[in-house]
Scaffold this active site. Structure first.
Site, PDB file in Angstrom:
ATOM      1  N   GLY A 148       0.826  -1.196   0.000  1.00 25.53           N
ATOM      2  CA  GLY A 148       0.000   0.000   0.000  1.00 25.53           C
ATOM      3  C   GLY A 148       0.865   1.253   0.000  1.00 25.53           C
ATOM      4  CB  CYS A 149       0.104   4.725  -0.999  1.00 25.22           C
ATOM      5  SG  CYS A 149      -1.563   4.885  -0.311  1.00 25.22           S
ATOM      6  CE1 TYR A 150      -1.245   8.254   4.365  1.00 26.33           C
ATOM      7  CE2 TYR A 150      -3.161   6.835   4.119  1.00 26.33           C
ATOM      8  CZ  TYR A 150      -2.616   8.100   4.229  1.00 26.33           C
ATOM      9  OH  TYR A 150      -3.434   9.207   4.204  1.00 26.33           O
ATOM     10  CB  THR A 152       5.367   2.290   0.088  1.00 29.20           C
ATOM     11  OG1 THR A 152       4.811   1.117  -0.518  1.00 29.20           O
ATOM     12  CG2 THR A 152       6.672   2.635  -0.609  1.00 29.20           C
TER      13      THR A 152
END
Length: 342
Positions: A148-150, A152
């Site tokens: 996921g973005c958060y 990462t």
């Protein structure tokens, strides 16, 4: 050439994948699916791709996915797990940009995502696609769980400290901000222009779906469970994540040297000079995580600033990075763009 298919090509992550794969020198786009838009030329929906993508959207049933070398799922949670087993049996490698295979504890996944897992036996096999940690395993995988973005931004920010054992992992804090594209390409009141512009708010303070994913990753680094407070915020910008990370040092250490050594040779992690304050605009539309590490007033608190583009290093770019590893290509191939500024 690598024949690539995309399931779910109409969202922000899907069009970002199209943008990156259309300019990749070793990729041939073979299929792009959308039930709602089947028959529509991709370039009609996304004029930015005129002259670069000639395909039309097709339904998943009509798309030649089994003849692809790799299939990306840029779909809502719960879709990839319905089709992955069949694709793997056909010899297709799968990269899921949703959360279906990220969390190893299937019961924990079901609690956070509100559904029963369709293929729990594949969860154990899936390799978590954070190359800076799992590069060797990614190269041997057939199923990648794209982070996921958060997660990462947070994991790359904390990684050197946790691996080195120099930080108290019982009380980590991740204070994170994301642009509105992180909510997806959909009509919802809270992300309307009039609602999100000129405003700033926290959300999901009681618990966000990315929390167990981050905790799982940090626990792997530490070798034991960690304590983490994760608070996400919505900011009035389109792209970008800014993670401000806090922890207490257990021993004196040259933080700058620690980060520079850990990320030496990592093409997509930029450890900035001392006293830097990375901005989200410095990573706009590129697959880079920029990090700065601080020790305010020389005390025992460490503050890490980590910025990424949520659609690139936080999603589509990282998926292409994983694809490069899967097919033994240079890791940065197709991902050497310069950030857009202003």
């Amino acid at each position: 050439m690598i024949k690539a298919g995309i399931v779910g090509g109409t969202g922000y992550t899907g069009v970002e994948l199209l943008r990156l794969l259309a300019q990749h020198p070793e990729v041939e786009l073979a299929a792009i699916t959308s039930r709602k838009e089947a028959g529509m030329p991709v370039a009609e929906m996304f004029p930015s791709l005129r002259g670069r993508v000639s395909l039309a959207f097709t339904t998943p049933e009509e798309a030649p996915l089994k003849s692809c070398d790799v299939v990306f799922f840029a779909t809502p949670n719960g879709i990839a797990m319905q089709q992955t087993r069949e694709l793997l049996e056909a010899g297709v490698k799968v990269i899921d940009l949703a959360a279906d295979f990220r969390i190893k504890d299937v019961a924990e996944w079901s609690k956070w995502y509100g559904m029963e897992h369709a293929c729990p036996e594949l969860v154990a096999e899936a390799v978590y696609g954070l190359p800076e940690i799992n590069r060797a395993a990614i190269k041997q995988a057939r199923l990648i769980a794209n982070p996921g973005c958060y997660p990462t931004a947070v994991q790359l920010g904390f990684l050197p400290l946790v691996e080195a054992g120099v930080i108290d992992t019982s009380g980590l804090v991740a204070d994170c901000k994301s642009g509105v594209s992180g909510a997806g390409r959909k009509a919802e009141t809270h992300i309307l222009y009039a609602e999100a512009t000129d405003s700033f708010k926290a959300y999901a303070v009681a618990g966000h779906r990315h929390l167990p994913e981050i905790r799982q990753g940090l626990a792997r680094m530490a070798g034991h469970d960690v304590g983490l407070t994760f608070v996400p915020h919505l900011t009035p910008m389109i792209r970008g994540i800014h993670a401000t990370l806090y922890g207490k040092l257990k021993k004196d250490v040259d933080l700058q040297a620690l980060y520079e050594k850990r990320y030496a040779g990592e093409y997509f992690v930029d450890v900035m000079p001392p006293k830097s304050h990375p901005e989200t605009r410095s990573v706009r539309a590129i697959n880079t995580c920029r990090i700065a590490v601080h020790r305010p007033q020389g005390g025992d608190t460490v503050v890490v600033l980590s910025v990424i583009d949520n659609l690139v290093k936080g999603a589509a770019g990282q998926a292409v990075q994983n694809m490069n590893l899967l097919f033994d290509l240079p890791e940065q191939m197709g991902l050497t763009q310069i950030a857009v500024s202003p």
